[in-house]
Design an enzyme around this catalytic site. Sequence first.
Site, PDB file in Angstrom:
ATOM      1  N   ASP A   6       0.790  -1.100   0.067  1.00 12.71           N
ATOM      2  CA  ASP A   6      -0.130   0.013   0.085  1.00 12.71           C
ATOM      3  C   ASP A   6       0.867   1.068  -0.058  1.00 12.71           C
ATOM      4  O   ASP A   6       1.429   1.713   1.149  1.00 12.71           O
ATOM      5  CB  ASP A   6      -1.047  -0.014   1.427  1.00 12.71           C
ATOM      6  N   THR A   7       0.885   1.724  -1.129  1.00  8.93           N
ATOM      7  CA  THR A   7       1.947   3.053  -1.559  1.00  8.93           C
ATOM      8  C   THR A   7       1.204   4.239  -1.369  1.00  8.93           C
ATOM      9  O   THR A   7       0.334   4.457  -2.062  1.00  8.93           O
ATOM     10  CB  THR A   7       2.603   3.161  -2.686  1.00  8.93           C
ATOM     11  N   GLY A   8       1.358   5.126  -0.226  1.00  7.08           N
ATOM     12  CA  GLY A   8       0.339   6.326  -0.008  1.00  7.08           C
ATOM     13  C   GLY A   8       1.602   7.394  -0.467  1.00  7.08           C
ATOM     14  O   GLY A   8       2.614   7.018  -0.628  1.00  7.08           O
ATOM     15  N   THR A  12       4.620   4.075   2.664  1.00  6.06           N
ATOM     16  CA  THR A  12       4.356   2.791   2.011  1.00  6.06           C
ATOM     17  C   THR A  12       4.453   1.776   2.956  1.00  6.06           C
ATOM     18  O   THR A  12       5.358   1.363   3.843  1.00  6.06           O
ATOM     19  CB  THR A  12       5.530   2.719   0.930  1.00  6.06           C
ATOM     20  N   VAL A  13       3.469   0.757   2.878  1.00  9.08           N
ATOM     21  CA  VAL A  13       3.394  -0.430   3.894  1.00  9.08           C
ATOM     22  C   VAL A  13       3.465  -1.611   3.261  1.00  9.08           C
ATOM     23  O   VAL A  13       2.638  -1.914   1.989  1.00  9.08           O
ATOM     24  CB  VAL A  13       1.950  -0.200   4.567  1.00  9.08           C
ATOM     25  N   GLY A 107      -8.649   7.277  -6.681  1.00  9.10           N
ATOM     26  CA  GLY A 107      -7.415   6.836  -5.975  1.00  9.10           C
ATOM     27  C   GLY A 107      -7.393   5.265  -5.531  1.00  9.10           C
ATOM     28  O   GLY A 107      -8.656   4.731  -5.164  1.00  9.10           O
ATOM     29  N   ASP A 109      -6.368   3.552  -3.623  1.00  7.80           N
ATOM     30  CA  ASP A 109      -6.554   3.405  -1.815  1.00  7.80           C
ATOM     31  C   ASP A 109      -7.950   3.186  -1.562  1.00  7.80           C
ATOM     32  O   ASP A 109      -8.450   2.816  -0.813  1.00  7.80           O
ATOM     33  CB  ASP A 109      -5.641   4.300  -0.951  1.00  7.80           C
ATOM     34  N   THR A 132      -2.360  10.988   3.884  1.00 11.46           N
ATOM     35  CA  THR A 132      -1.860  12.163   3.480  1.00 11.46           C
ATOM     36  C   THR A 132      -3.202  13.441   3.425  1.00 11.46           C
ATOM     37  O   THR A 132      -3.005  14.573   3.786  1.00 11.46           O
ATOM     38  CB  THR A 132      -1.056  11.995   2.249  1.00 11.46           C
TER      39      THR A 132
HETATM   40  N1  LIG Z   1      -0.196  11.522  17.291  1.00  9.67           N
HETATM   41  C1  LIG Z   1       0.293  11.707  16.144  1.00  9.67           C
HETATM   42  N2  LIG Z   1       0.772  12.538  15.642  1.00  9.67           N
HETATM   43  C2  LIG Z   1       1.027  12.619  14.551  1.00  9.67           C
HETATM   44  N3  LIG Z   1       1.178  11.579  13.708  1.00  9.67           N
HETATM   45  C3  LIG Z   1       0.748  10.422  13.984  1.00  9.67           C
HETATM   46  C4  LIG Z   1       0.152  10.328  15.485  1.00  9.67           C
HETATM   47  N4  LIG Z   1      -0.382   9.102  15.575  1.00  9.67           N
HETATM   48  C5  LIG Z   1       0.083   8.278  14.298  1.00  9.67           C
HETATM   49  N5  LIG Z   1       0.580   9.145  13.437  1.00  9.67           N
HETATM   50  C6  LIG Z   1       1.018   8.923  12.189  1.00  9.67           C
HETATM   51  O1  LIG Z   1      -0.150   8.813  11.337  1.00  9.67           O
HETATM   52  C7  LIG Z   1       0.424   7.800   9.943  1.00  9.67           C
HETATM   53  C8  LIG Z   1      -0.514   6.843   9.856  1.00  9.67           C
HETATM   54  O2  LIG Z   1      -0.470   6.490   8.738  1.00  9.67           O
HETATM   55  P1  LIG Z   1      -1.179   6.190   7.722  1.00  9.67           P
HETATM   56  O3  LIG Z   1      -0.762   5.008   6.801  1.00  9.67           O
HETATM   57  O4  LIG Z   1      -2.766   5.885   8.081  1.00  9.67           O
HETATM   58  O5  LIG Z   1      -1.401   7.355   6.684  1.00  9.67           O
HETATM   59  P2  LIG Z   1       0.028   8.104   6.040  1.00  9.67           P
HETATM   60  O6  LIG Z   1       1.235   6.988   6.034  1.00  9.67           O
HETATM   61  O7  LIG Z   1       0.300   9.468   6.990  1.00  9.67           O
HETATM   62  O8  LIG Z   1      -0.486   8.536   4.906  1.00  9.67           O
HETATM   63  P3  LIG Z   1      -0.647   7.768   3.240  1.00  9.67           P
HETATM   64  O9  LIG Z   1      -1.406   6.499   3.498  1.00  9.67           O
HETATM   65  O10 LIG Z   1      -1.435   8.980   2.468  1.00  9.67           O
HETATM   66  O11 LIG Z   1       0.764   7.762   3.044  1.00  9.67           O
HETATM   67  C9  LIG Z   1       1.746   7.640  10.441  1.00  9.67           C
HETATM   68  O12 LIG Z   1       2.485   8.195   9.831  1.00  9.67           O
HETATM   69  C10 LIG Z   1       2.058   7.868  11.946  1.00  9.67           C
HETATM   70  O13 LIG Z   1       3.204   8.369  12.257  1.00  9.67           O
HETATM   71  C1  LIG Z   2      -6.867  11.267  -2.218  1.00 14.73           C
HETATM   72  C2  LIG Z   2      -5.554  10.571  -2.257  1.00 14.73           C
HETATM   73  C3  LIG Z   2      -4.431  11.317  -2.203  1.00 14.73           C
HETATM   74  C4  LIG Z   2      -5.679   9.580  -0.738  1.00 14.73           C
HETATM   75  O1  LIG Z   2      -4.654   9.000  -0.505  1.00 14.73           O
HETATM   76  C5  LIG Z   2      -5.761   9.452  -3.183  1.00 14.73           C
HETATM   77  O2  LIG Z   2      -6.779   8.741  -3.159  1.00 14.73           O
HETATM   78  C6  LIG Z   2      -5.646   9.980  -4.555  1.00 14.73           C
HETATM   79  O3  LIG Z   2      -4.605  10.414  -5.273  1.00 14.73           O
HETATM   80  N1  LIG Z   2      -6.973   9.976  -5.275  1.00 14.73           N
HETATM   81  C7  LIG Z   2      -7.172  10.452  -6.778  1.00 14.73           C
HETATM   82  C8  LIG Z   2      -8.321  11.324  -6.808  1.00 14.73           C
HETATM   83  C9  LIG Z   2      -9.455  10.757  -6.107  1.00 14.73           C
HETATM   84  O4  LIG Z   2      -9.469   9.476  -5.574  1.00 14.73           O
HETATM   85  O5  LIG Z   2     -10.534  11.291  -6.575  1.00 14.73           O
HETATM   86  K   LIG Z   3      -3.130   4.889   3.937  1.00 17.03           K
END
Ligand SMILES: Nc1ncnc2c1ncn2[C@@H]1O[C@H](COP(=O)(O)OP(=O)(O)OP(=O)(O)O)[C@@H](O)[C@H]1O
Ligand SMILES: CC(C)(CO)[C@@H](O)C(=O)NCCC(=O)O
Ligand SMILES: [K+]
Length: 261
Positions: A6-8, A12-13, A107, A109, A132
């Site tokens: 799962d790349t956000g 990335t997980v 998206g 995700d 994000t």
């Molecule tokens: N109290 C907190 N303050 C700030 N960040 C937090 C806190 N608790 C959790 N997080 C962060 O929330 C994020 C959760 O990850 P999640 O996969 O939901 O989204 P992301 O990685 O930030 O975004 P994306 O999936 O779009 O890359 C992690 O980066 C973690 O460090």
């Molecule tokens: C909105 C994000 C950035 C959330 O990760 C992603 O789902 C994305 O790039 N979406 C494309 C636009 C849409 O989902 O309508």
């Molecule tokens: K995510």
Amino acid sequence: MLLCIDTGNTNTVFSVWDGTKFLTTLRTATEHQRTADQYFVWFSTLMQHHGVPIEIDEMIISSTVPRVVFNLRVLADRYFNCRPLVVGKPDCLLPNPPRVDRSAQVGPDRLVNTAGAFDRHGGDLVVVDFGTATTFDVVSQDGAYIGGVIAPGVNLSLEALHLAAAALPHVDVTKPQQVIGTNTVACMQSGIFWGYVGLVRGICDRILAERERPMKVIGTGGLAPLFSQGDVLFDVIEEDLTMHGLTVIHRYNKEYKENER
Ligand SMILES: Nc1ncnc2c1ncn2[C@@H]1O[C@H](COP(=O)(O)OP(=O)(O)OP(=O)(O)O)[C@@H](O)[C@H]1O
Ligand SMILES: CC(C)(CO)[C@@H](O)C(=O)NCCC(=O)O
Ligand SMILES: [K+]
């Protein structure tokens, strides 16, 4: 075994699925320059550290960053000798295709969250994902993604405040003791915490009113548990929803191809 990726836009997980459960979950910052070799060094080192044998022979990818997919495909080819399923590509089927504007891009995700949530709960859902961006995915009764809402993510909003205002520091998200802050950090934390509680509450209420039917609200993403401390926002919180959705889509494609033969 199946490697789910799962790349956000931020992180990335990687999660390894043995068919019944996730054996391990690894997280790294998303960087489009990272090569297949770099992914493998990181992955194999941590797998060894966790004592999990590397027996990957299948891979599924959801990436909100199109540029990273190339290197993840090379990773699959070079190290796991397989061709990955990539959510959003035509050869990756969805259990329920989205019903959105013609040529609209959804998206991956959000498609994955939809599949994962429908598998667990059936239809008429709102999935709120704190990544994000803070996204709301509306799932119809039959399990299709039918639209939603995209709001700025929590960490992005905090970063924007810090970048735009010379006197505002970088702060962590936490639930403040009081609404009325008596110092800069407390004021900012209150604005973010109660602001997002209100945003989630307000948007969910309006989605429910617009749909005119009962719906379950599911929270996911790292910050969902924190915000649920501020109000009853979710019927349930599921941190592994995206990973679960990847296994659902993978299984659906595998079964479809087996039936075709
Ligand atoms: N109290 C907190 N303050 C700030 N960040 C937090 C806190 N608790 C959790 N997080 C962060 O929330 C994020 C959760 O990850 P999640 O996969 O939901 O989204 P992301 O990685 O930030 O975004 P994306 O999936 O779009 O890359 C992690 O980066 C973690 O460090
Ligand atoms: C909105 C994000 C950035 C959330 O990760 C992603 O789902 C994305 O790039 N979406 C494309 C636009 C849409 O989902 O309508
Ligand atoms: K995510």
